[in-house]
Structures are given as structure tokens and as C-alpha cells.
Design a protein around this motif. Structure first.
Motif, PDB file in Angstrom:
ATOM      1  N   LEU A  83       0.849  -1.179   0.000  1.00 21.36           N
ATOM      2  CA  LEU A  83       0.000   0.000   0.000  1.00 21.36           C
ATOM      3  C   LEU A  83       0.895   1.242   0.000  1.00 21.36           C
ATOM      4  N   SER A  84       0.626   2.178  -0.871  1.00 20.67           N
ATOM      5  CA  SER A  84       1.381   3.414  -0.895  1.00 20.67           C
ATOM      6  C   SER A  84       0.429   4.583  -1.133  1.00 20.67           C
ATOM      7  N   SER A  85       0.952   5.784  -0.917  1.00 22.29           N
ATOM      8  CA  SER A  85       0.134   6.998  -1.046  1.00 22.29           C
ATOM      9  C   SER A  85      -1.180   6.842  -0.287  1.00 22.29           C
ATOM     10  N   LEU A  86      -1.070   6.349   0.929  1.00 20.85           N
ATOM     11  CA  LEU A  86      -2.262   6.044   1.711  1.00 20.85           C
ATOM     12  C   LEU A  86      -3.061   7.296   2.050  1.00 20.85           C
ATOM     13  N   LYS A  87      -4.367   7.111   2.089  1.00 19.34           N
ATOM     14  CA  LYS A  87      -5.300   8.183   2.402  1.00 19.34           C
ATOM     15  C   LYS A  87      -6.113   7.782   3.630  1.00 19.34           C
ATOM     16  N   PRO A  88      -6.648   8.751   4.361  1.00 14.88           N
ATOM     17  CA  PRO A  88      -7.509   8.392   5.493  1.00 14.88           C
ATOM     18  C   PRO A  88      -8.669   7.483   5.079  1.00 14.88           C
ATOM     19  N   ALA A  89      -9.141   7.615   3.852  1.00 12.48           N
ATOM     20  CA  ALA A  89     -10.237   6.769   3.360  1.00 12.48           C
ATOM     21  C   ALA A  89      -9.834   5.311   3.223  1.00 12.48           C
ATOM     22  N   ASP A  90      -8.532   5.018   3.285  1.00 14.95           N
ATOM     23  CA  ASP A  90      -8.062   3.634   3.227  1.00 14.95           C
ATOM     24  C   ASP A  90      -8.110   2.946   4.593  1.00 14.95           C
ATOM     25  N   THR A  91      -8.455   3.695   5.627  1.00 14.62           N
ATOM     26  CA  THR A  91      -8.540   3.121   6.966  1.00 14.62           C
ATOM     27  C   THR A  91      -9.603   2.028   7.012  1.00 14.62           C
ATOM     28  N   ALA A  92      -9.188   0.833   7.444  1.00 13.42           N
ATOM     29  CA  ALA A  92     -10.083  -0.322   7.465  1.00 13.42           C
ATOM     30  C   ALA A  92      -9.350  -1.521   8.040  1.00 13.42           C
ATOM     31  N   VAL A  93     -10.110  -2.565   8.302  1.00 15.95           N
ATOM     32  CA  VAL A  93      -9.511  -3.874   8.563  1.00 15.95           C
ATOM     33  C   VAL A  93      -9.338  -4.554   7.215  1.00 15.95           C
ATOM     34  N   TYR A  94      -8.143  -5.022   6.956  1.00 17.67           N
ATOM     35  CA  TYR A  94      -7.828  -5.668   5.683  1.00 17.67           C
ATOM     36  C   TYR A  94      -7.766  -7.182   5.882  1.00 17.67           C
ATOM     37  N   TYR A  95      -8.437  -7.892   4.981  1.00 13.38           N
ATOM     38  CA  TYR A  95      -8.521  -9.340   5.049  1.00 13.38           C
ATOM     39  C   TYR A  95      -7.935  -9.964   3.786  1.00 13.38           C
ATOM     40  N   CYS A  96      -7.216 -11.072   3.946  1.00  9.23           N
ATOM     41  CA  CYS A  96      -6.862 -11.868   2.781  1.00  9.23           C
ATOM     42  C   CYS A  96      -7.798 -13.065   2.723  1.00  9.23           C
ATOM     43  N   ALA A  97      -7.982 -13.555   1.517  1.00  6.82           N
ATOM     44  CA  ALA A  97      -8.892 -14.669   1.293  1.00  6.82           C
ATOM     45  C   ALA A  97      -8.428 -15.450   0.081  1.00  6.82           C
ATOM     46  N   THR A  98      -8.821 -16.710   0.007  1.00  5.02           N
ATOM     47  CA  THR A  98      -8.444 -17.531  -1.134  1.00  5.02           C
ATOM     48  C   THR A  98      -9.683 -18.171  -1.741  1.00  5.02           C
ATOM     49  N   ALA A  99      -9.632 -18.308  -3.059  1.00 12.91           N
ATOM     50  CA  ALA A  99     -10.761 -18.878  -3.794  1.00 12.91           C
ATOM     51  C   ALA A  99     -10.255 -19.835  -4.857  1.00 12.91           C
ATOM     52  N   PRO A 100     -10.912 -20.956  -5.030  1.00 13.58           N
ATOM     53  CA  PRO A 100     -10.539 -21.840  -6.132  1.00 13.58           C
ATOM     54  C   PRO A 100     -11.010 -21.246  -7.447  1.00 13.58           C
ATOM     55  N   GLY A 101     -10.327 -21.590  -8.504  1.00 15.02           N
ATOM     56  CA  GLY A 101     -10.798 -21.156  -9.802  1.00 15.02           C
ATOM     57  C   GLY A 101     -10.284 -19.794 -10.215  1.00 15.02           C
ATOM     58  N   VAL A 102     -11.033 -19.168 -11.096  1.00 11.01           N
ATOM     59  CA  VAL A 102     -10.567 -17.950 -11.744  1.00 11.01           C
ATOM     60  C   VAL A 102     -10.637 -16.756 -10.802  1.00 11.01           C
ATOM     61  N   ILE A 103      -9.903 -15.711 -11.179  1.00 13.32           N
ATOM     62  CA  ILE A 103      -9.855 -14.495 -10.381  1.00 13.32           C
ATOM     63  C   ILE A 103     -11.252 -13.873 -10.303  1.00 13.32           C
ATOM     64  N   THR A 104     -11.591 -13.369  -9.139  1.00  8.93           N
ATOM     65  CA  THR A 104     -12.921 -12.811  -8.920  1.00  8.93           C
ATOM     66  C   THR A 104     -12.884 -11.756  -7.825  1.00  8.93           C
ATOM     67  N   SER A 105     -13.781 -10.794  -7.897  1.00 10.43           N
ATOM     68  CA  SER A 105     -13.916  -9.769  -6.865  1.00 10.43           C
ATOM     69  C   SER A 105     -15.115 -10.052  -5.954  1.00 10.43           C
ATOM     70  N   ASP A 106     -15.807 -11.148  -6.201  1.00  6.75           N
ATOM     71  CA  ASP A 106     -17.005 -11.504  -5.438  1.00  6.75           C
ATOM     72  C   ASP A 106     -16.611 -12.197  -4.141  1.00  6.75           C
ATOM     73  N   PRO A 107     -16.826 -11.579  -2.992  1.00  5.96           N
ATOM     74  CA  PRO A 107     -16.404 -12.196  -1.726  1.00  5.96           C
ATOM     75  C   PRO A 107     -17.090 -13.531  -1.454  1.00  5.96           C
ATOM     76  N   SER A 108     -18.281 -13.756  -2.005  1.00  6.71           N
ATOM     77  CA  SER A 108     -18.969 -15.023  -1.767  1.00  6.71           C
ATOM     78  C   SER A 108     -18.277 -16.201  -2.438  1.00  6.71           C
ATOM     79  N   ARG A 109     -17.356 -15.913  -3.334  1.00  8.55           N
ATOM     80  CA  ARG A 109     -16.616 -16.972  -4.020  1.00  8.55           C
ATOM     81  C   ARG A 109     -15.361 -17.383  -3.253  1.00  8.55           C
ATOM     82  N   TYR A 110     -15.095 -16.713  -2.136  1.00  2.00           N
ATOM     83  CA  TYR A 110     -13.896 -16.984  -1.345  1.00  2.00           C
ATOM     84  C   TYR A 110     -14.288 -17.765  -0.084  1.00  2.00           C
TER      85      TYR A 110
END
Length: 123
Positions: A83-110
Motif C-alpha cells: 500500500l502506498s500513497s495512503l489516504k484516510p479513506a483507506d482506513t479499514a480492517v484488511y482481510y486476505c482470502a483464497t478462492a478456487p478457480g478464476v480471479i474474482t472480486s465476489d467475496p462469496s466466491r472466497y
């Protein structure tokens, strides 16, 4: 038993940088898409970035493009989010997750998630 453990969260000033790490145990990370999500107080969990298991394709949420970089080291079963050029709007809890198959932005697939690491950006 699958376990994902994030680390690297911290309190940083605006425009600062951080590296978040995700250690994967109990699965062959090289067979999974790796994703990063975040959740700010009072907001829903949102997609940040993902990288395919072949490390040939990445995807980013629009607001972090050019500022965040996702990577992985399958030999070490590790994932990273720089993470670089961080902004106050980036404040959050960050989670990593893994999913089988193709790349996806859908959290329900993880199916597998870590416990999260707090990133706080001060103005």
C-alpha cells in the motif's frame, strides 16, 4: 485445516506506505486465487485486489489502482499487498482470502478468510 493469517497493519500518516502479508497454511496456495478485501467501520466489506494462481493476472478496485500492488510467493505460501500513497479513506480492517478457480472480486466466491489486520491512516 486451512488457516490464513494477516500481518503488517499499523497506524501510518497520510501518504505513507505499508506492506501487508498473508500466510497460508493447510492448503496449496498455488492452486488458489488470492484476494484482499477491506472493511471500514459502518461499511460493508469491499474488494481491494486479487491475483490469479498463475500470477499472470491481477485485478484492482478502482480507487486503489496505481497505489496498491498485490503479489504472491507460492514457494513460501505467502501473499502480499503493498500500500502506498495512503489516504484516510483507506482506513479499514484488511482481510486476505483464497478462492478456487478464476480471479474474482465476489467475496462469496472466497471460502477461506483470515482474521484481518487493522490499517489506520491519519490525516
Amino acid at each position: 485445516q486451512v488457516e490464513l493469517v494477516e500481518s503488517g497493519g499499523a497506524l501510518v500518516p497520510a501518504w505513507g506506505s505499508l506492506r501487508l502479508s498473508c500466510a497460508a497454511n493447510g492448503l496449496t496456495l498455488s492452486s488458489y486465487t488470492l484476494g484482499w478485501f477491506r472493511q471500514a467501520p459502518g461499511k460493508e466489506r469491499e474488494f481491494v485486489a486479487a491475483i490469479s494462481w498463475r500470477v499472470s493476472r491481477t485485478s484492482y478496485e478502482e480507487s486503489v489502482k496505481g497505489r496498491f500492488t498485490i503479489s504472491r510467493d507460492n514457494t513460501k505460501s505467502m501473499g502480499y499487498l503493498d500500500l502506498s500513497s495512503l489516504k484516510p479513506a483507506d482506513t479499514a480492517v484488511y482481510y486476505c482470502a483464497t478462492a478456487p478457480g478464476v480471479i474474482t472480486s465476489d467475496p462469496s466466491r472466497y471460502p477461506y478468510w483470515g482474521q484481518g489486520t487493522q490499517v489506520t491512516v491519519s490525516s
